[in-house]
Design a protein around this motif. Structure first.
Motif, mmCIF file in Angstrom:
data_model
loop_
_atom_site.group_PDB
_atom_site.id
_atom_site.type_symbol
_atom_site.label_atom_id
_atom_site.label_comp_id
_atom_site.label_asym_id
_atom_site.label_seq_id
_atom_site.Cartn_x
_atom_site.Cartn_y
_atom_site.Cartn_z
ATOM 1 N N SER A 58 -8.436 3.494 -1.558
ATOM 2 C CA SER A 58 -8.488 2.151 -2.138
ATOM 3 C C SER A 58 -7.239 1.942 -2.979
ATOM 4 C CB SER A 58 -9.743 1.962 -2.991
ATOM 5 O OG SER A 58 -9.772 2.891 -4.056
ATOM 6 N N THR B 96 -4.650 -6.175 -7.171
ATOM 7 C CA THR B 96 -3.792 -5.143 -6.612
ATOM 8 C C THR B 96 -2.339 -5.578 -6.805
ATOM 9 O OG1 THR B 96 -3.698 -6.140 -4.399
ATOM 10 C CG2 THR B 96 -5.528 -4.627 -4.851
ATOM 11 N N GLU C 46 -14.878 8.435 -1.932
ATOM 12 C CA GLU C 46 -14.041 7.428 -2.579
ATOM 13 C C GLU C 46 -13.237 8.027 -3.730
ATOM 14 O OE1 GLU C 46 -15.978 4.563 -5.267
ATOM 15 O OE2 GLU C 46 -17.873 5.510 -4.681
#
Length: 263
Positions: free
Chosen positions: A45, A115, A211
């Motif tokens: 991610s 982001t 994750e």
């Protein structure tokens, strides 16, 4: 062999059998050594901007004056002509506790939760009325991870590429010592005002899809030591007294049970 010596040997075997256990020091030991394995990368991610992040933001365009202005420069008109003299200032932008940066001309801009790509798009939209076709580059200046516990070189590491896995972080710290628990590595992470703690089993190949395999900025990795290391490190006489008492109790129980079953 006389009875006292035989009893001592039996006691040693008894205590050793309960205090020693086989340890797995191999990463991903459940992988097939011959066939190998392949995993689609689904756990990665992209890092998102958080409060207290330090960002480098640079603007490039066909207008030198605009470039200097939005790159935290000072524009000074030169005497007698229309040219300018620029004095650049190397300045980074701190994201405050509310998620905002204070940017030249525009003022407060909220970037928390974006982001880098999303933040670039937002900055381009905001600068469009001041600069024609701006090219904006954003970088994290404080993307770091911390590795502590049972590793060779515990430390905090700044990551210039802004991409790192838990294995790479352990490599920067010189890898775990023989006393590190590979099956119980703790990852501490802060995100959206919430601190979480999750454990990874690095003996298991399934961790590759976790994750937490890819780290985020400010993650902390803690490698817990085995109890044997904790005992070695404890110089408190009470610890040895407790161990001695425990062994004594084990001997008494063993001898009592032995006498019962040998009558």
């Amino acid at each position: 062999m006389n009875h006292p010596l035989k009893n001592i040997l039996l006691i040693i075997i008894f205590v050793t059998s309960f205090s020693c256990s086989k340890r797995n020091l191999v990463y991903f030991s459940d992988l097939d050594p011959e066939a190998g394995a392949s995993f689609p990368i689904t756990s990665k991610s992209e890092p998102r901007i958080q409060a207290d992040d330090l960002l480098s933001i640079t603007v490039t365009s066909l207008n030198p004056e605009s470039n200097m202005l939005f790159n935290a420069g000072v524009i000074i008109p030169a005497e007698g002509n229309n040219t300018t003299i620029s004095a650049p200032i190397n300045e980074n932008y701190l994201v405050d506790k509310d998620g905002y940066i204070n940017y030249p001309v525009i003022g407060q801009i909220k970037l928390e939760g974006y982001t880098k790509q999303e933040a670039v798009k937002r900055m381009v939209d905001l600068l469009d009325e001041y600069v024609k076709d701006p090219i904006i580059n954003i970088r994290f200046m404080n993307f770091k991870v911390t590795v502590i516990g049972e590793v060779q070189q515990p430390n905090s590491f700044v990551i210039p590429t802004e991409k790192i896995t838990v294995l790479e972080a352990l490599g920067l710290a010189g890898d775990m010592t023989a006393y590190g628990k590979r099956e119980n590595v703790l990852i501490i992470r802060e995100k959206d005002g919430v601190r979480t703690a999750n454990r990874l089993n690095l003996n298991n190949k399934d961790v590759l899809n976790s994750e937490f395999f890819y780290l985020q900025q400010n993650d902390i990795i803690y490698v817990e030591p085995y109890k044997t290391k904790a005992i070695q490190a404890d110089n408190n006489p009470r610890t040895f007294a407790l161990i001695s008492s425990g062994l004594t109790l084990a001997v008494i129980l063993f001898l009592n049970f032995r006498d019962i079953f040998t009558r």
